[in-house]
Enzyme design. Structure first.
Site, PDB file in Angstrom:
ATOM      1  N   LYS A   1       0.816  -1.212   0.000  1.00 54.24           N
ATOM      2  CA  LYS A   1       0.000   0.000   0.000  1.00 54.24           C
ATOM      3  C   LYS A   1       0.849   1.262   0.000  1.00 54.24           C
ATOM      4  O   LYS A   1       0.482   2.260  -0.633  1.00 54.24           O
ATOM      5  CB  LYS A   1      -0.953   0.004   1.191  1.00 54.24           C
ATOM      6  CG  LYS A   1      -0.320   0.238   2.544  1.00 54.24           C
ATOM      7  CD  LYS A   1      -1.361   0.335   3.635  1.00 54.24           C
ATOM      8  CE  LYS A   1      -0.714   0.557   4.981  1.00 54.24           C
ATOM      9  NZ  LYS A   1       0.000   1.836   5.084  1.00 54.24           N
ATOM     10  N   THR A   2       1.985   1.257   0.699  1.00 58.75           N
ATOM     11  CA  THR A   2       2.838   2.452   0.729  1.00 58.75           C
ATOM     12  C   THR A   2       3.361   2.761  -0.667  1.00 58.75           C
ATOM     13  O   THR A   2       3.403   3.921  -1.096  1.00 58.75           O
ATOM     14  CB  THR A   2       4.016   2.257   1.704  1.00 58.75           C
ATOM     15  OG1 THR A   2       3.501   1.965   3.006  1.00 58.75           O
ATOM     16  CG2 THR A   2       4.877   3.507   1.773  1.00 58.75           C
TER      17      THR A   2
ATOM     18  N   ASP B   1      -3.886   7.691   4.724  1.00 55.99           N
ATOM     19  CA  ASP B   1      -3.315   6.364   4.976  1.00 55.99           C
ATOM     20  C   ASP B   1      -3.913   5.784   6.261  1.00 55.99           C
ATOM     21  O   ASP B   1      -4.343   6.526   7.140  1.00 55.99           O
ATOM     22  CB  ASP B   1      -1.790   6.501   5.114  1.00 55.99           C
ATOM     23  CG  ASP B   1      -1.084   5.145   5.128  1.00 55.99           C
ATOM     24  OD1 ASP B   1      -1.696   4.146   4.695  1.00 55.99           O
ATOM     25  OD2 ASP B   1       0.072   5.099   5.571  1.00 55.99           O
ATOM     26  N   GLU B   2      -3.941   4.457   6.368  1.00 56.82           N
ATOM     27  CA  GLU B   2      -4.436   3.754   7.567  1.00 56.82           C
ATOM     28  C   GLU B   2      -5.814   4.297   7.975  1.00 56.82           C
ATOM     29  O   GLU B   2      -6.068   4.607   9.141  1.00 56.82           O
ATOM     30  CB  GLU B   2      -3.439   3.903   8.728  1.00 56.82           C
ATOM     31  CG  GLU B   2      -2.043   3.389   8.445  1.00 56.82           C
ATOM     32  CD  GLU B   2      -1.949   1.867   8.405  1.00 56.82           C
ATOM     33  OE1 GLU B   2      -3.009   1.201   8.481  1.00 56.82           O
ATOM     34  OE2 GLU B   2      -0.827   1.335   8.294  1.00 56.82           O
TER      35      GLU B   2
ATOM     36  N   GLN C   1      -7.236  -4.869   9.914  1.00 56.18           N
ATOM     37  CA  GLN C   1      -6.141  -4.432  10.776  1.00 56.18           C
ATOM     38  C   GLN C   1      -6.539  -3.234  11.635  1.00 56.18           C
ATOM     39  O   GLN C   1      -5.686  -2.467  12.080  1.00 56.18           O
ATOM     40  CB  GLN C   1      -4.909  -4.095   9.933  1.00 56.18           C
ATOM     41  CG  GLN C   1      -4.369  -5.295   9.167  1.00 56.18           C
ATOM     42  CD  GLN C   1      -3.086  -4.979   8.425  1.00 56.18           C
ATOM     43  OE1 GLN C   1      -2.055  -4.678   9.026  1.00 56.18           O
ATOM     44  NE2 GLN C   1      -3.133  -5.050   7.109  1.00 56.18           N
TER      45      GLN C   1
ATOM     46  N   ARG D   1       2.603 -10.475  10.394  1.00 58.78           N
ATOM     47  CA  ARG D   1       3.929  -9.837  10.514  1.00 58.78           C
ATOM     48  C   ARG D   1       5.023 -10.780  10.019  1.00 58.78           C
ATOM     49  O   ARG D   1       6.152 -10.346   9.773  1.00 58.78           O
ATOM     50  CB  ARG D   1       4.240  -9.456  11.969  1.00 58.78           C
ATOM     51  CG  ARG D   1       3.339  -8.423  12.648  1.00 58.78           C
ATOM     52  CD  ARG D   1       3.076  -7.213  11.814  1.00 58.78           C
ATOM     53  NE  ARG D   1       1.850  -7.389  11.031  1.00 58.78           N
ATOM     54  CZ  ARG D   1       1.532  -6.663   9.982  1.00 58.78           C
ATOM     55  NH1 ARG D   1       2.340  -5.715   9.552  1.00 58.78           N
ATOM     56  NH2 ARG D   1       0.400  -6.881   9.325  1.00 58.78           N
TER      57      ARG D   1
END
Length: 744
Positions: free
Chosen positions: A33-34, A224-225, A255, A609
């Site tokens: 996504k970044t 973002d997020e 998340q 993770r």
């Protein structure tokens, strides 16, 4: 343009090239996504959008800095003109431009949390309010929560229901405290972090010409997020994007794990309600983890009812099965993890930095830290202090140290007015000065205080001396745990922490209980039969804590952190420890399905993770409040498709006997049985609606066969049934999961 599109998959390309109208990018774990955000901004700039007209909001300065650096490499110095940063930094910038509109000057101060709590303490003192009833941290957290919901002190004080609630809390003055706090901030030309959002909303609400100016200015808004936004943040973004409607939000509802900080998952779940013309793009290819880890994570998160539809997949290798390791205790769990890290390093040439140990609460780090130290494995604790460096732990250990060694002046200075007993710094300095003059210890002075002092502090010092002497006498005749428990209680430390009901206060209380658990484990250990005294335990602790070298900048260390702190990170090999019911999921998160689903999302974050290997560990016994208790495996272990699991054989170090961790027999919690059996259901087997299931009814289960319902109970918003099966005995099943056919 070709450069910034190279290497993108088709959904990523679509997200980057989209330029008109609202867009929601549902970005699964490890889906890049970044990269999509940075390339989308780059594409906008290369197609002629002025950098000054793009606002990009993040939750951390690190994320903003990383994106800006990537964009600058693609488009050059023009990237510095982007309005990119955290919500608080960007809106503070706007508020400085518009400060005069709202009665501030452009150089207003920004109070951090310590400043805010100090102001609350001052207000309580001025109003002669008991800080045990009105705990400063709790008061500040309530004010913060109200402002994040955009409830002003005026609205609060005009609502009678709020006042009645305050009376029930025994805090009828809260509304006045809130008002005084806000007025004092305003008088000081200061805002706290919450005000940066609250006041921005007020600015846009009360000054439509200002809102129109910024609506016109910012042609594109990227967030973002997005799943972590609260109500105040969402409302600002909605207002800013009303003119151009070029709002792009990136996030993953799976998340969303910060509800305790005010994050509202409904912002992402209901985004289409405010933008019916919304285009949705799903980034579902995971570039981080093996197929096994991705599919295992999918099998768990699928249990959540409220979620946005997506199907995360990967082209990566299948990888190894996820290890599920059963240990007999938390110390054994720590030893297994440390041994595994040591062996993996030797056998596969890995480094410490390739490993991460994740846990639900900070208190769990203690057993892990001790095990790593015994193996001489370097580590760092992220998002919190090393267990023995935490203030509440150092406070209690200082009491213990002074109780067994009256010459320990540093311990004396730490505890003489802890909890507060009216002995100020000036008095402590005089005591230390007198000890120097008389060539004696501070104990020599305080144990004969009337010969040196007069005044209010004398009585408090005499009480302190009597208490310490009692602790010292007890240490001579009782073991470490009995003495430490007495010190924790009679010193007042345990009581003070217990009465602090904030999230931070609860964590500190849990940490002290974990220290007492460690001491209980020490006294119960057969290897310490010769001497179970507090002195010996403190010697062991001092050796452990002295191993910390704060000057060591070596990056090659195992990472220890809570799962909340691990969000956004990745490691080759991840251990998720403490996979036990009531620990993870936390017993405080079982009151509703909403809470349980947040815990399940937290587990999903933990699993995703891991890049190459994932190990899940749990203990069958763990100390709680000084008592060794049996533990059930977490329900989340039973929710993972067993095809992706491998159960390890573990050696009990104390008895040297091998035991087998059968997933069928030992892993499955009582509340959510998943047991493989040879039973074949009836040909016409069809699950019935169990809403009307009653005691005494005969039922058929597709795996356990026929049985009779013995009891029906309510359980965490669900119903559970106790059923006596003909072939498998008594089982307890959650009716929302169990597939039962009612026969009578």
């Amino acid at each position: 343009m070709a450069n910034h599109l190279d290497g993108l998959n088709e959904p990523q390309r679509q997200a980057v090239l989209h330029t008109a109208g609202p867009l929601m990018i549902i970005a699964g774990a490890g889906s890049g996504k970044t990269r999509v955000l940075t390339h989308r901004i780059t594409n906008l700039m290369e197609t002629g959008v002025d950098a000054f007209r793009i606002m990009a909001l993040t939750f951390t300065n690190k994320a903003a800095g990383e994106m800006r650096n990537r964009i600058e490499k693609l488009v050059g110095a023009e990237a510095r003109n982007l309005w990119m940063g955290t919500f608080h930094s960007i809106f503070a910038r706007i508020l400085r431009f518009e400060a005069d509109k709202i009665g501030y000057t452009s150089n207003f101060s920004i109070y951090d949390t310590d400043d805010s709590k100090a102001l609350v303490k001052t207000i309580l003192k001025e109003r002669n309010l008991d800080d045990k009833t009105y705990k400063p941290a709790s008061i500040f957290n309530r004010i913060s929560s109200l402002k994040n919901k955009l409830i002003s002190y005026k609205e609060y004080n005009q609502n009678g229901a709020y006042y009645e609630d305050d009376r029930a809390r025994n805090q009828p003055e809260f509304g006045k405290i809130y008002e005084t706090y806000q007025r004092r901030c305003f008088q000081a030309n200061a805002m706290d972090f919450d005000d940066l959002l609250f006041v921005t909303n007020v600015l846009f609400r009360d000054f439509p010409e200002v809102l129109q100016k910024y609506q016109q200015k910012f042609q594109y808004l990227l967030i973002d997020e997005f799943q972590d936004t609260n109500y105040a943040q969402y409302l600002i973004c909605k207002r800013l994007s009303e003119k151009h409607r070029n709002i792009c939000v990136v996030g993953d509802d799976a998340q969303s794990i910060y509800a305790f900080r005010g994050a509202d998952i409904q912002n992402i779940l209901n985004f289409e309600r405010d933008y019916p013309e919304l285009q949705v793009i799903r980034l579902e290819q995971n570039y981080r983890s093996t197929k096994t880890i991705v599919e295992a994570a999918n099998s768990v998160i699928a249990k959540n009812q409220k979620q946005l539809k997506k199907s995360v997949w990967t082209d990566n290798e299948a990888g190894q099965l996820i290890k599920v390791v059963k240990a007999v205790s938390d110390s054994e769990e720590g030893r297994v993890v440390a041994d595994t890290i040591f062996e993996e390093k030797v056998n596969f040439g890995l480094r410490n930095l390739d490993f991460a140990i994740l846990y639900r609460t900070n208190a769990q780090s203690r057993a892990m830290e001790e095990a790593l130290r015994k193996k001489n494995i370097k580590y760092r604790v992220i998002g919190g202090l090393s267990f023995y460096q935490r203030k509440e732990i150092k406070d209690l250990i200082a009491y213990m140290r002074y109780s067994v060694n009256h010459q320990d002046e540093e311990a004396f200075k730490r505890i003489i007015n802890l909890p507060k007993r009216g002995i100020g710094d000036t008095t402590v300095e005089k005591i230390a000065g007198l000890a120097g003059q008389h060539n004696t210890s501070v104990w020599g002075i305080v144990s004969n205080i009337k010969a040196h002092f007069s005044g209010r502090a004398v009585s408090a010092i005499e009480d302190f001396v009597k208490m310490i002497q009692t602790f010292a006498d007890t240490a001579q005749i009782k073991d470490a745990y009995a003495t430490a428990t007495m010190i924790a209680k009679q010193s007042g430390i345990l009581k003070e922490l217990y009465e602090d009901k904030t999230i931070e206060g609860l964590a500190r209380y849990e940490n002290v209980q974990e220290l007492l658990n460690a001491i209980k484990e020490f006294t119960d250990n057969p290897e310490n039969q010769a001497d179970k005294s507090l002195s010996v335990f403190l010697q062991q602790v001092s050796l452990l804590t002295s191993a910390d070298d704060n000057k060591d900048d070596d990056p090659d260390k195992v990472t220890l952190m809570t799962i909340h702190s691990a969000k956004g990170l990745e490691f080759k090999h991840v251990f998720v420890v403490g996979m036990e019911e009531n620990l993870f999921p936390s017993q405080m998160m079982l009151a509703s399905r909403q809470d349980l689903e947040e815990e399940r999302r937290l587990f999903y974050v933990a699993v995703t993770r891991a890049e190459k290997k994932l190990t899940l560990t749990y203990a069958t016994t763990r100390y709680y409040y000084g008592r060794l208790q049996n533990c059930e495996p977490s329900r989340f272990l039973a929710e993972i498709d067993p095809n992706y699991l491998k159960n390890e054989k573990v050696w009990n170090r104390l008895t040297e006997t091998e035991f087998n961790t059968s997933f069928v027999k030992n892993l499955t919690p009582k509340t959510t049985p998943v047991i493989k059996t040879s039973y074949k259901p009836s040909v016409d087997f069809k699950p019935s609606d169990t809403k009307n299931l009653q005691k005494g009814m005969k039922v058929e289960h597709q795996k356990f066969g026929f049985g009779v319902v013995k009891e029906i109970q309510n359980f965490s918003g669900d119903r559970k049934a106790t059923i006596e099966f003909d072939e498998h005995g008594e089982k307890v099943l959650l009716l929302s999961f169990a597939k039962l056919q009612i026969h009578s």
